[in-house]
Design a protein around this motif. Structure first.
Motif, mmCIF file in Angstrom:
data_model
loop_
_atom_site.group_PDB
_atom_site.id
_atom_site.type_symbol
_atom_site.label_atom_id
_atom_site.label_comp_id
_atom_site.label_asym_id
_atom_site.label_seq_id
_atom_site.Cartn_x
_atom_site.Cartn_y
_atom_site.Cartn_z
ATOM 1 N N THR A 73 -16.549 -7.713 8.764
ATOM 2 C CA THR A 73 -15.443 -6.805 9.061
ATOM 3 C C THR A 73 -14.299 -7.112 8.112
ATOM 4 O O THR A 73 -13.868 -8.254 7.997
ATOM 5 N N LEU A 74 -13.831 -6.068 7.418
ATOM 6 C CA LEU A 74 -12.711 -6.205 6.501
ATOM 7 C C LEU A 74 -11.575 -5.288 6.933
ATOM 8 O O LEU A 74 -11.819 -4.152 7.326
ATOM 9 N N GLN A 75 -10.361 -5.794 6.864
ATOM 10 C CA GLN A 75 -9.168 -4.977 7.057
ATOM 11 C C GLN A 75 -8.669 -4.658 5.644
ATOM 12 O O GLN A 75 -8.568 -5.556 4.807
ATOM 13 N N CYS A 76 -8.354 -3.394 5.413
ATOM 14 C CA CYS A 76 -8.020 -2.949 4.073
ATOM 15 C C CYS A 76 -6.721 -2.145 4.072
ATOM 16 O O CYS A 76 -6.345 -1.576 5.097
ATOM 17 N N SER A 77 -6.097 -2.079 2.898
ATOM 18 C CA SER A 77 -4.850 -1.336 2.768
ATOM 19 C C SER A 77 -4.735 -0.777 1.356
ATOM 20 O O SER A 77 -5.223 -1.370 0.396
ATOM 21 N N GLY A 78 -4.075 0.366 1.258
ATOM 22 C CA GLY A 78 -3.849 0.992 -0.040
ATOM 23 C C GLY A 78 -2.908 2.170 0.123
ATOM 24 O O GLY A 78 -2.357 2.402 1.194
ATOM 25 N N ALA A 79 -2.733 2.918 -0.930
ATOM 26 C CA ALA A 79 -1.867 4.086 -0.902
ATOM 27 C C ALA A 79 -2.721 5.350 -0.920
ATOM 28 O O ALA A 79 -3.786 5.384 -1.524
ATOM 29 N N ILE A 80 -2.245 6.381 -0.230
ATOM 30 C CA ILE A 80 -2.892 7.677 -0.253
ATOM 31 C C ILE A 80 -1.799 8.719 -0.467
ATOM 32 O O ILE A 80 -0.676 8.552 -0.001
ATOM 33 N N SER A 81 -2.148 9.751 -1.211
ATOM 34 C CA SER A 81 -1.199 10.845 -1.390
ATOM 35 C C SER A 81 -1.928 12.160 -1.167
ATOM 36 O O SER A 81 -3.148 12.247 -1.300
ATOM 37 N N VAL A 82 -1.144 13.171 -0.806
ATOM 38 C CA VAL A 82 -1.684 14.511 -0.627
ATOM 39 C C VAL A 82 -0.733 15.481 -1.317
ATOM 40 O O VAL A 82 0.482 15.311 -1.256
ATOM 41 N N SER A 90 3.211 10.760 0.026
ATOM 42 C CA SER A 90 2.445 9.525 -0.118
ATOM 43 C C SER A 90 2.735 8.599 1.043
ATOM 44 O O SER A 90 3.829 8.626 1.610
ATOM 45 N N LYS A 91 1.770 7.771 1.363
ATOM 46 C CA LYS A 91 1.912 6.869 2.509
ATOM 47 C C LYS A 91 0.939 5.716 2.319
ATOM 48 O O LYS A 91 -0.099 5.855 1.680
ATOM 49 N N GLU A 92 1.266 4.576 2.893
ATOM 50 C CA GLU A 92 0.342 3.443 2.950
ATOM 51 C C GLU A 92 -0.729 3.774 3.982
ATOM 52 O O GLU A 92 -0.432 4.333 5.036
ATOM 53 N N ILE A 93 -1.974 3.447 3.678
ATOM 54 C CA ILE A 93 -3.069 3.696 4.617
ATOM 55 C C ILE A 93 -3.770 2.376 4.907
ATOM 56 O O ILE A 93 -4.015 1.574 4.006
ATOM 57 N N ASP A 94 -4.030 2.134 6.190
ATOM 58 C CA ASP A 94 -4.756 0.942 6.625
ATOM 59 C C ASP A 94 -6.060 1.392 7.253
ATOM 60 O O ASP A 94 -6.097 2.388 7.981
ATOM 61 N N PHE A 95 -7.131 0.662 6.961
ATOM 62 C CA PHE A 95 -8.432 1.007 7.518
ATOM 63 C C PHE A 95 -9.303 -0.232 7.647
ATOM 64 O O PHE A 95 -8.999 -1.284 7.080
ATOM 65 N N THR A 96 -10.362 -0.087 8.419
ATOM 66 C CA THR A 96 -11.302 -1.170 8.669
ATOM 67 C C THR A 96 -12.675 -0.758 8.179
ATOM 68 O O THR A 96 -13.104 0.380 8.395
ATOM 69 N N VAL A 97 -13.365 -1.666 7.532
ATOM 70 C CA VAL A 97 -14.747 -1.464 7.104
ATOM 71 C C VAL A 97 -15.565 -2.511 7.847
ATOM 72 O O VAL A 97 -15.236 -3.694 7.827
ATOM 73 N N GLN A 98 -16.622 -2.048 8.513
ATOM 74 C CA GLN A 98 -17.424 -2.968 9.320
ATOM 75 C C GLN A 98 -18.902 -2.726 9.054
ATOM 76 O O GLN A 98 -19.345 -1.574 8.967
ATOM 77 N N GLN A 99 -19.658 -3.820 8.947
ATOM 78 C CA GLN A 99 -21.103 -3.724 8.750
ATOM 79 C C GLN A 99 -21.800 -4.181 10.022
ATOM 80 O O GLN A 99 -21.586 -5.297 10.496
#
Length: 114
Positions: A73-82, A90-99
């Motif tokens: 399980t990884l917690q991730c962060s980055g920028a996203i724009s629309v 634009s906004k910071e986006i946080d998400f989780t990746v899980q195997q």
């Protein structure tokens, strides 16, 4: 918001093409997405089929902010724009990746906070 990815390899990575695509699909599929609503409200371009569709872009740098002890399980962060019409948000986006135990990878995006 949760998206499952099957057969995308066995290395878990916040910045893989599969993870990036899953994050973009999850955000784009959220019709109550406050980021796109903000951009649409602030666009001064006349609405037409060419500029009414939101264009999403993840920033170049996606980072792993934490990892579980077993690295599944990884917690991730980055920028996203629309971009909608002539407006960009634009906004910071946080998400989780899980195997999972079966190797399937799931991505869940934290809802935007304003």
């Amino acid at each position: 918001m949760l998206l499952l990815l099957a057969g995308c390899g066995d290395k878990l990575d916040c910045d893989s093409i599969e993870t990036r695509n899953a994050v973009l699909r999850t955000v784009a599929d959220d019709h109550r997405n406050p980021l796109v609503n903000y951009a649409a409200k602030n666009s001064t371009a006349p609405a037409n089929a060419d500029n009414a569709k939101p264009l999403y872009l993840l920033g170049e740098r996606i980072v792993t902010t934490s990892a579980s002890a077993d690295k599944r399980t990884l917690q991730c962060s980055g920028a996203i724009s629309v971009t909608v019409g002539d407006a960009k948000a634009s906004k910071e986006i946080d998400f989780t990746v899980q195997q999972g135990a079966d190797g399937a990878i799931s991505v869940s995006v934290v809802p935007f906070q304003f």
